[in-house]
Design an enzyme around this catalytic site. Structure first.
Site, PDB file in Angstrom:
ATOM      1  N   THR A 267      -4.945   8.461  -3.989  1.00 54.82           N
ATOM      2  CA  THR A 267      -4.418   9.777  -3.641  1.00 54.82           C
ATOM      3  C   THR A 267      -3.297   9.633  -2.628  1.00 54.82           C
ATOM      4  O   THR A 267      -3.269   8.675  -1.848  1.00 54.82           O
ATOM      5  CB  THR A 267      -5.503  10.667  -3.007  1.00 54.82           C
ATOM      6  OG1 THR A 267      -5.829  10.161  -1.699  1.00 54.82           O
ATOM      7  CG2 THR A 267      -6.755  10.713  -3.864  1.00 54.82           C
ATOM      8  N   ASP A 268      -2.372  10.585  -2.637  1.00 53.96           N
ATOM      9  CA  ASP A 268      -1.440  10.651  -1.510  1.00 53.96           C
ATOM     10  C   ASP A 268      -2.254  11.011  -0.271  1.00 53.96           C
ATOM     11  O   ASP A 268      -3.366  11.535  -0.352  1.00 53.96           O
ATOM     12  CB  ASP A 268      -0.339  11.674  -1.771  1.00 53.96           C
ATOM     13  CG  ASP A 268       0.929  11.359  -0.999  1.00 53.96           C
ATOM     14  OD1 ASP A 268       0.865  10.603  -0.008  1.00 53.96           O
ATOM     15  OD2 ASP A 268       2.003  11.861  -1.384  1.00 53.96           O
ATOM     16  N   CYS A 269      -1.684  10.737   0.881  1.00 57.84           N
ATOM     17  CA  CYS A 269      -2.476  10.797   2.107  1.00 57.84           C
ATOM     18  C   CYS A 269      -2.833  12.228   2.492  1.00 57.84           C
ATOM     19  O   CYS A 269      -1.963  13.045   2.790  1.00 57.84           O
ATOM     20  CB  CYS A 269      -1.730  10.097   3.227  1.00 57.84           C
ATOM     21  SG  CYS A 269      -1.523   8.339   2.857  1.00 57.84           S
ATOM     22  N   ALA A 271      -4.323  14.227   0.343  1.00 60.78           N
ATOM     23  CA  ALA A 271      -4.309  15.068  -0.858  1.00 60.78           C
ATOM     24  C   ALA A 271      -5.702  15.488  -1.286  1.00 60.78           C
ATOM     25  O   ALA A 271      -5.886  16.586  -1.836  1.00 60.78           O
ATOM     26  CB  ALA A 271      -3.610  14.340  -2.005  1.00 60.78           C
TER      27      ALA A 271
END
Length: 719
Positions: A267-269, A271
């Site tokens: 995941t993006d940080c 997210a």
């Protein structure tokens, strides 16, 4: 490239491992076994709590198995970032402007060499912290669909094909060429349909048609997955109502099943937190953790999985088997990186300090910057400058000596960066008088400096434009008027006023150099200049590369990976993710400069050397042969570009790039160029049949120097 490794051998296992006698016999430590078998063995030894601790980017150590901590978050967008001294290559958008995948593969290889070296040095000091690991969250292959997006500078431009070609080359260089092993592990991000607005990215829902999703937003990701990229990162936003990080359709049906992706999904940080806090798609952290595991997430760039996976199993939202399936791709990545082997087995064991920011890498950074800069205007062939004509040079402008103007976002550092003032002053004879002045402030439109001095110089070089604090990621671009994004294409009003005043009082030639990571209104500056060079954010050698071009040491060869529009008003709303009216593939209006555009110091002509067939089928490949002649008086570099023009059918692009090649040609010489297009590449998504198909109709191939150039036109039919 040897380094002292006594400390390295005292740390644990491949990160460096020194396990007890029983652990040394464990199958997961046996490098002669298949990696998949080693993963199974290690999984069988971990408890549920330990597995959960390995599902977050800040891996917690498992001391009883002598597994040290590991931080998965490392950045390498255009050089090893945030980790001290490193070679700073041109920003990603500038690498796209090179139209040179072979060169970008070399850049990726140099970056991965420095990454391995930093890793070796860190482990020798028992440093397992952030930004010194081997799992890199680059490249960004989102489509730069709208010039307002601040993070567009991180991408390779607006075209899916160019993005895929540059992206695959970069990944190949980063991951190395040893089968079954990774030099470093690259990540294709942000999956998917992520290109602003930045201010609302944590809860924005991108409404995307099937055609646009498959024909535009997924294209480059598919190519990089099929090419072997080790990881994919999900985006913050939702797509058609579902947050990317829990989107079963995108992650399971398309990425895993349809494309066969075997790597890890991160995941993006933050997210995953967004799933329940901002998207409000689910109510609790535990639900978000379970949904992520079910959707195929393997690594969480926050702490949701680490703190809530065990509870999700307890509540029977997921099973132990689900957790094993989530952790396995991450462990497999680590085995391919050599984490659980004797470090001396690694082909990169000897990489040390002399592999970081060395002469070869510095030279490569200069070459990449040279090939990225785009000559947009050259009135009366002012450039290249004849050094014997200029005994005094004025360098002026707010970006002339700016570090930010070189490095862009997500950058490294070193002590030898060459700004534009330094590059120009270092390129001329010691007897040439060079002066510098800041010239203009951020907002003052009436008070200027350096104009009197410019009037006393033989030529003036004005370096203007944007900085990564004006455009970039939310939070980083703190001077952006809209959360990292731009509201218009305009350069600062103070700079335009300065150029007007400069032109009024200076009668000798003025060269404008523009720094930016996006489309800006060049016309507002060009009317006051005799030549305009778009330098992007060119990296540590930007000053030298600019001087090389201005004084004719090398010819300009950069090409625009973006359409330069006349105004934002020519585009749909920023938050509209439909492709209609966007990019050269769908835009029908007039533009300042077309996609693929760039001038040189000579001229080229094209002549067909063969005729294509009248009809093609799916299994065929179209080959176009043409003679490209240098019709000028100087050597030059031409980028021959082949565009497919589609039948006028709803939702099909007007045209799109399908092959290109960059060739050096001496004055008066001609080179035979072949451009090849597999007919399968012309398939487009059918929203009725829900699959790709080859649409029948009349097609054309245009070959020329940019998307608006029809130097050669050949037509064919698909029945």
């Amino acid at each position: 490239m040897k380094i002292l490794l006594s400390a390295l051998l005292s740390v644990t296992m491949a990160l460096s491992f020194a396990a007890d006698c029983n652990a040394q016999q464990a199958p997961y430590l046996n490098s002669n076994l298949k990696d998949e078998d080693r993963v199974k063995d290690l999984l069988s030894r971990l408890t549920l709590t330990e597995k959960a601790m390995l599902l977050g980017y800040r891996n917690q150590p498992v001391e009883r198995l002598n597994i040290p901590a590991y931080n998965w978050w490392n950045e390498g967008l255009h050089g090893v970032a945030r980790a001290g001294e490193a070679t700073v290559f041109p920003q990603a958008i500038a690498m796209g402007a090179t139209f040179n995948p072979a060169l970008i593969k070399q850049v990726g290889n140099a970056i991965s060499t420095e990454a391995r070296s930093k890793y070796n040095l860190a482990i020798a000091k028992n440093n397992h912290g952030q930004y010194v690991g081997l799992t890199y969250w680059s490249p960004n292959i989102n489509i730069f669909r709208d010039p307002r997006w601040g993070r567009g500078q991180e991408t390779y431009g607006e075209d899916p094909f160019l993005t895929s070609q540059i992206g695959m080359a970069y990944v190949d260089g980063m991951q190395g060429n040893i089968p079954g092993q990774f030099k470093i592990a690259a990540t294709a991000k942000h999956f998917v349909a992520h290109s602003g607005p930045e201010a609302t990215r944590d809860y924005f829902d991108a409404l995307v048609s099937e055609q646009d999703l498959h024909n535009t937003y997924l294209y480059a990701f598919n190519k990089l997955v099929k090419g072997g990229v080790s990881s994919v990162m999900t985006a913050y936003n939702s797509v058609n109502g579902t947050p990317n990080s829990v989107n079963n359709t995108l992650l399971q049906s398309i990425l895993r099943k349809e494309w066969g992706f075997k790597g890890y999904i991160v995941t993006d940080c933050g997210a995953l937190d967004d799933v329940y806090t901002t998207h409000k798609y689910l109510k609790t952290r535990v639900e978000a953790a379970a949904a992520a595991i079910k959707a195929g997430i393997n690594l969480d760039c926050s702490s949701v999985l680490q703190t809530d996976v065990a509870e999700a199993v307890k509540q029977k939202l997921i099973t132990d088997k689900d957790v094993d399936a989530a952790l396995a791709p991450m462990l497999l990545t680590q085995f391919k990186l050599g984490f659980y082997n004797d470090p001396k087995q690694s082909p990169y064991y000897s990489f040390g300090a002399d592999s970081i920011h060395n002469v070869g890498h510095i030279s490569l950074a200069r070459l990449a910057a040279q090939q990225s800069m785009v000559l947009l205007e050259n009135k009366n062939n002012l450039l290249p400058l004849k050094s014997n004509l200029y005994s005094s040079i004025m360098v002026v402008g707010p970006n002339a000596a700016s570090l930010d103007a070189l490095v862009g976002s997500y950058h490294g550092l070193n002590a030898n960066m060459v700004n534009f003032v330094e590059g120009i002053s270092g390129a001329v004879d010691k007897g040439v008088r060079v002066e510098y002045d800041l010239g203009v402030g951020e907002s003052d439109t009436t008070h200027f400096g350096g104009i009197w001095a410019a009037g006393n110089a033989d030529i003036t070089i004005a370096v203007l434009g944007l900085l990564p604090v004006n455009e970039g990621e939310a939070g980083d671009a703190f001077l952006s008027p809209s959360g990292g994004d731009k509201k218009t294409l305009s350069l600062p009003a103070s700079q335009i006023a300065f150029m007007k005043a400069l032109r009024k009082d200076v009668k000798k030639p003025i060269i404008a150099v523009i720094t930016a990571g996006s489309d800006v209104d060049i016309a507002a500056i060009a009317q006051y200049a005799d030549a305009v060079v778009l330098a992007w954010y060119p990296g540590e050698q930007g000053g030298n590369a600019l001087a090389d071009i201005l004084f004719g040491k090398v010819p300009p060869s950069g090409r625009l990976p973006l359409t330069f529009y006349n105004t934002i008003n020519d585009l749909p709303a920023f938050d509209n993710y439909g492709m209609a009216g966007r990019t050269y593939r769908y835009h029908t209006g007039k533009v300042q400069y077309p996609f693929g555009y760039g001038l040189g110091y000579t001229t080229f002509s094209y002549q067909a050397a063969s005729t294509i067939k009248k009809e093609y089928k799916l299994k065929d490949t179209i080959t176009i042969s043409c003679n490209v002649a240098n019709t000028g008086k100087a050597a030059g570099i031409e980028t021959a570009q082949a565009y497919v023009v589609y039948p006028q059918i709803a939702n099909l692009p007007l045209q799109e790039l399908k092959d290109f090649t960059k060739v050096e040609i001496n004055a008066g010489d001609t080179k035979l160029v072949q451009l090849k297009i597999p007919v399968a590449e012309l398939q487009k998504w059918d929203a009725v049949q829900h699959k790709f198909r080859l649409f029948p109709g009349s097609y054309a191939i245009n070959v020329g120097s940019n998307s608006a150039d029809e130097a050669i036109v050949q037509r064919f039919i698909i029945k």
